[in-house]
Scaffold this motif. Sequence first.
Motif, mmCIF file in Angstrom:
data_model
loop_
_atom_site.group_PDB
_atom_site.id
_atom_site.type_symbol
_atom_site.label_atom_id
_atom_site.label_comp_id
_atom_site.label_asym_id
_atom_site.label_seq_id
_atom_site.Cartn_x
_atom_site.Cartn_y
_atom_site.Cartn_z
ATOM 1 N N ILE A 6 136.756 91.018 91.523
ATOM 2 C CA ILE A 6 136.422 91.603 90.228
ATOM 3 C C ILE A 6 137.644 91.499 89.321
ATOM 4 O O ILE A 6 138.721 92.011 89.671
ATOM 5 C CB ILE A 6 136.008 93.085 90.364
ATOM 6 C CG1 ILE A 6 134.785 93.228 91.272
ATOM 7 C CG2 ILE A 6 135.723 93.699 88.994
ATOM 8 C CD1 ILE A 6 134.434 94.679 91.606
ATOM 9 N N GLU A 8 138.510 92.770 85.827
ATOM 10 C CA GLU A 8 137.969 93.693 84.814
ATOM 11 C C GLU A 8 139.071 94.651 84.395
ATOM 12 O O GLU A 8 139.664 95.321 85.244
ATOM 13 C CB GLU A 8 136.771 94.450 85.409
ATOM 14 C CG GLU A 8 136.324 95.677 84.669
ATOM 15 C CD GLU A 8 135.799 95.384 83.288
ATOM 16 O OE1 GLU A 8 136.460 95.795 82.329
ATOM 17 O OE2 GLU A 8 134.718 94.751 83.187
ATOM 18 N N SER A 14 135.467 98.859 87.067
ATOM 19 C CA SER A 14 135.863 98.156 88.287
ATOM 20 C C SER A 14 135.685 99.031 89.526
ATOM 21 O O SER A 14 135.178 98.580 90.558
ATOM 22 C CB SER A 14 137.319 97.705 88.158
ATOM 23 O OG SER A 14 137.710 96.952 89.272
ATOM 24 N N SER A 30 140.084 93.658 93.418
ATOM 25 C CA SER A 30 140.006 93.798 91.967
ATOM 26 C C SER A 30 141.372 93.690 91.326
ATOM 27 O O SER A 30 142.399 93.985 91.950
ATOM 28 C CB SER A 30 139.367 95.139 91.595
ATOM 29 O OG SER A 30 140.154 96.222 92.049
ATOM 30 N N THR A 32 143.156 93.804 86.998
ATOM 31 C CA THR A 32 142.861 94.064 85.590
ATOM 32 C C THR A 32 143.311 92.931 84.672
ATOM 33 O O THR A 32 143.028 92.962 83.483
ATOM 34 C CB THR A 32 143.548 95.372 85.130
ATOM 35 O OG1 THR A 32 144.963 95.256 85.335
ATOM 36 C CG2 THR A 32 143.009 96.562 85.903
#
Length: 226
Positions: A6, A8, A14, A30, A32
């Motif tokens: 992910i 995000e 997220s 994940s 950012t």
Amino acid sequence: MDNILIIEDEEKISEVLKAYLQKEGYGVYSTTKGMDGIKLFQKIGFSLVILDLMLPDISGEEVCSLLRKISEVHIFMLTAKSTLEDRIEGLNLGADEYLVKPFSPRELTARVNALFRRLNINNRETKVYNNGDLEINYENRIVKVKGHEISLTPNEFDIVHVLSSNEGKVFTRENLIERIMGIDFQGFDRTIDVHIKNIRKKIEEDSKNPKYIVTVTRIGYKFGGD
């Protein structure tokens, strides 16, 4: 276990997606930032990337383009951009699905599950057309044109797979959307047209006069001419 990345920048989104997907048994990572996502992708094998377009360092479109240069991984785009032009641009960059915010985490999870069900269907057949000019290996998801392997996005391959394994059968756009993207797909009919246009550029000798993926006027598409 299938791994999902992910990318995000909204941590709350997220975290929610991560919780839903981990509950389904996926390995979820994940980040950012776009470049951090690219670096992580190069270290770990991922089957799916869920990609936000509004990132703090580079755009999601740039991330998608970079991923497409090194991989045929499935890409789900998440964005607040909802115009038809934005959707077409995303598909042309190589996205497989385009989800507009706000969206339901349950719906996204259902689409992820549907994707992996399709990927886990094992088809070992290889088909050859036009004296070897076109070769489709279903098991390894490889398409060759005149002996040279070409790069298709996952959805592009799935369209080729559906049409070629049902040679001569006419599929409406709605048929193809249901078979490739699932019955709950909330996109638009031109999604299929964009994918078909891109496929023709890659496999047809003359994309304006195709001999493999043929338009059936006012109905849809089929594989092979009359």
